[in-house]
Write a protein that holds these residues in place. Structure first.
Motif, mmCIF file in Angstrom:
data_model
loop_
_atom_site.group_PDB
_atom_site.id
_atom_site.type_symbol
_atom_site.label_atom_id
_atom_site.label_comp_id
_atom_site.label_asym_id
_atom_site.label_seq_id
_atom_site.Cartn_x
_atom_site.Cartn_y
_atom_site.Cartn_z
ATOM 1 N N GLY A 63 0.754 -1.133 0.005
ATOM 2 C CA GLY A 63 -0.114 -0.037 -0.072
ATOM 3 C C GLY A 63 0.895 1.167 -0.105
ATOM 4 O O GLY A 63 2.144 1.270 0.022
ATOM 5 N N ALA A 64 0.066 2.317 -0.096
ATOM 6 C CA ALA A 64 0.787 3.702 0.076
ATOM 7 C C ALA A 64 1.508 3.944 1.422
ATOM 8 O O ALA A 64 2.462 4.456 1.322
ATOM 9 N N SER A 65 0.948 3.454 2.240
ATOM 10 C CA SER A 65 1.402 3.407 3.387
ATOM 11 C C SER A 65 2.949 2.544 3.821
ATOM 12 O O SER A 65 3.653 3.293 4.752
ATOM 13 N N LEU A 66 3.130 1.642 2.799
ATOM 14 C CA LEU A 66 4.444 1.156 3.026
ATOM 15 C C LEU A 66 5.473 2.190 2.426
ATOM 16 O O LEU A 66 6.556 2.190 2.772
ATOM 17 N N GLU A 139 -5.600 15.384 -0.845
ATOM 18 C CA GLU A 139 -5.868 14.492 0.512
ATOM 19 C C GLU A 139 -7.292 14.094 0.596
ATOM 20 O O GLU A 139 -8.276 14.659 0.724
ATOM 21 N N THR A 140 -7.311 12.617 0.599
ATOM 22 C CA THR A 140 -8.479 11.990 0.557
ATOM 23 C C THR A 140 -9.395 11.983 1.688
ATOM 24 O O THR A 140 -10.716 12.000 1.471
ATOM 25 N N ILE A 141 -8.954 12.203 2.727
ATOM 26 C CA ILE A 141 -9.968 12.396 4.044
ATOM 27 C C ILE A 141 -10.832 14.029 4.031
ATOM 28 O O ILE A 141 -11.851 13.991 4.089
ATOM 29 N N ALA A 159 5.443 12.626 -4.844
ATOM 30 C CA ALA A 159 3.977 12.925 -4.601
ATOM 31 C C ALA A 159 3.262 11.421 -3.978
ATOM 32 O O ALA A 159 3.343 10.537 -4.839
ATOM 33 N N ASP A 160 2.559 11.641 -3.003
ATOM 34 C CA ASP A 160 1.452 10.597 -2.991
ATOM 35 C C ASP A 160 0.262 10.833 -3.589
ATOM 36 O O ASP A 160 -0.676 11.783 -3.097
ATOM 37 N N MET A 161 0.104 10.199 -4.701
ATOM 38 C CA MET A 161 -1.069 10.462 -5.607
ATOM 39 C C MET A 161 -2.220 9.340 -5.623
ATOM 40 O O MET A 161 -3.066 9.089 -6.515
ATOM 41 N N ALA A 182 -3.189 1.112 -5.110
ATOM 42 C CA ALA A 182 -4.212 0.940 -6.342
ATOM 43 C C ALA A 182 -5.701 1.044 -6.084
ATOM 44 O O ALA A 182 -6.337 1.470 -6.879
ATOM 45 N N GLN A 183 -6.034 1.108 -4.625
ATOM 46 C CA GLN A 183 -7.518 0.785 -4.444
ATOM 47 C C GLN A 183 -8.402 1.990 -4.660
ATOM 48 O O GLN A 183 -9.621 1.778 -4.711
ATOM 49 N N LYS A 184 -7.760 3.099 -4.883
ATOM 50 C CA LYS A 184 -8.841 4.238 -5.206
ATOM 51 C C LYS A 184 -9.188 4.464 -6.627
ATOM 52 O O LYS A 184 -10.205 4.403 -6.884
ATOM 53 N N ASN A 185 -8.030 4.537 -7.244
ATOM 54 C CA ASN A 185 -8.523 5.148 -8.827
ATOM 55 C C ASN A 185 -7.588 3.979 -9.871
ATOM 56 O O ASN A 185 -7.803 4.492 -11.090
HETATM 57 C C1 LIG Z 1 -5.618 5.605 0.981
HETATM 58 C C2 LIG Z 1 -4.669 6.474 1.094
HETATM 59 C C3 LIG Z 1 -3.116 6.038 1.696
HETATM 60 C C4 LIG Z 1 -3.046 4.671 2.061
HETATM 61 O O1 LIG Z 1 -3.104 3.730 1.195
HETATM 62 P P1 LIG Z 1 -3.011 2.053 1.672
HETATM 63 O O2 LIG Z 1 -2.679 1.483 0.274
HETATM 64 O O3 LIG Z 1 -4.121 1.937 2.300
HETATM 65 O O4 LIG Z 1 -1.810 2.090 2.458
HETATM 66 C C5 LIG Z 1 -2.298 6.811 1.636
HETATM 67 N N1 LIG Z 1 -2.295 8.260 0.957
HETATM 68 C C6 LIG Z 1 -3.383 8.587 0.578
HETATM 69 C C7 LIG Z 1 -3.389 10.179 -0.335
HETATM 70 C C8 LIG Z 1 -4.496 7.831 0.499
HETATM 71 O O5 LIG Z 1 -5.749 8.265 0.046
#
Ligand SMILES: *Cc1c(COP(=O)(O)O)cnc(C)c1O
Length: 348
Positions: A63-66, A139-141, A159-161, A182-185
């Motif tokens: 994930g993006a977290s890693l 920023e997703t949240i 960039a965290d996209m 991958a799981q968002k878009n």
């Molecule tokens: C969802 C999200 C993450 C976390 O993603 P994971 O794949 O669950 O680790 C990190 N950054 C952004 C901007 C996100 O939307």
């Protein structure tokens, strides 16, 4: 959402991919069938984003977290320091993780205003000797989006996209590294994509685990160990779908239209509100609150009846959040707006 056409195609191909007698789930990642799936997916992504040849595309896990850890493990060692903007919940997590590996300079923060805007780029305090500058363009949240990019000069921008990649065309060469879960878009969970400029590969700390070193994955074409094959395959189907839909310029037009009408519905009815600065509002994630939070549960229950699900806001902010990624059709946004107007008329 994933595009329905993509899931239907996956369903058709599920038991026997292209006459191979195998499901993609059953293939060896080193077999010629999967190698074909993998390289077509990479090429389609390269075409969609016009990725220059001096960038590697890595298909990773965790994930993006890693990436919050992998990035500093690979890059912060150059000067021991990195600049991070603090514009919401995800940047905050990236900062917390990076601090384990080096000095973090928070070069801009909107925390004092509740993360409802992006600090003016003229006011950023870039340190000048950072190994890289990290940003979270969407920023997703909080539903906060960058209106552009800071000028980091020669220092690579990372960039965290995760929640904005593929929503519109971008200029990849503005960045040193782009990464996204991958799981968002992109496709289903389990896959993380990193687009890495080649000169940024090969600088990991000695103590960096091999599987967290970009070089390991780059040298092995993302097959240093078994990659998430089925997610990679589905991502490839989504890339093909995007191409068929006219690519990212076409996506951008639809996405902008979808977002504009939803914000107009929120702004046009005092029963609803969105706290984000108007020029920082996300095209992808649209948070909104009801005038009376006691009606939240009823709003959500009625929405579910109308086939509108996953509208509950993130637990850290409450209220509602409509995530209207690429695969959400405009008709879905229209249905939400109609429901919102009806609900407000009844309860307002
Ligand atoms: C969802 C999200 C993450 C976390 O993603 P994971 O794949 O669950 O680790 C990190 N950054 C952004 C901007 C996100 O939307």
């Amino acid at each position: 959402m994933l595009p329905t056409e993509v899931m239907q195609l996956a369903q058709q191909e599920m038991l026997d991919w292209h006459g191979s007698g195998m499901s993609v789930m059953e293939m060896s990642h080193r077999g010629k069938e999967f190698i074909e799936i993998a390289s077509n997916a990479e090429q389609d992504l390269r075409d969609l984003l016009s990725i220059p040849d001096n960038y590697k595309v890595l298909f990773l896990q965790g994930g993006a977290s890693l990436q919050f850890a992998m990035l500093p493990l690979n890059l912060i060692g150059k000067t021991g320091k990195a600049d991070y903007s603090n514009t919401g919940a995800w940047s905050k997590k990236a900062i917390t993780e990076a601090k384990r590996y080096g000095e973090v300079n928070v070069c801009a923060s909107s925390e004092a205003d509740g993360f409802n805007s992006v600090p003016d780029f003229n006011d950023w305090n870039l340190s000048g000797d950072a190994s890289y500058v990290h940003v979270t363009p969407n920023e997703t949240i909080g539903g906060v989006e960058f209106p552009g990019l800071p000028d980091s000069g020669e220092i690579p921008l990372v960039a965290d996209m995760s929640s904005t990649i593929l929503s519109r065309p971008i200029n990849v060469s503005d960045y040193g590294i782009i990464y996204a879960g991958a799981q968002k878009n992109i496709g289903p969970a389990g896959l993380t994509i990193a687009i890495v400029r080649e000169d940024l590969i090969g600088h990991a700390a000695d103590s960096c685990p091999a599987m967290l070193n970009y070089e390991t994955h780059s040298k092995a074409d993302s097959m240093a160990n078994t990659p998430p094959t089925y997610s990679w395959y589905l991502a490839g189907l989504v890339f093909k779908w995007l191409k068929d839909k006219g690519g990212l310029q076409a996506m951008a037009e639809t996405n902008q239209r979808k977002a504009s009408k939803l914000y107009a519905a929120i702004d046009g009815n005092d029963f609803y509100s969105n706290p984000v600065a108007v020029n920082n509002r996300s095209w992808m994630n649209v948070p909104f609150i009801l005038k009376n939070a006691e009606l939240d549960a009823e709003f959500l229950a009625g929405a579910k009846q109308a086939g509108l699900v996953t509208l509950k806001g993130h637990r850290s902010v409450g209220g509602m959040r409509a995530s209207i990624y690429n695969a959400m059709p405009e008709a879905g946004v229209d249905a939400l707006i109609n429901y919102m107007n009806d609900f407000a008329a009844k309860k307002g």
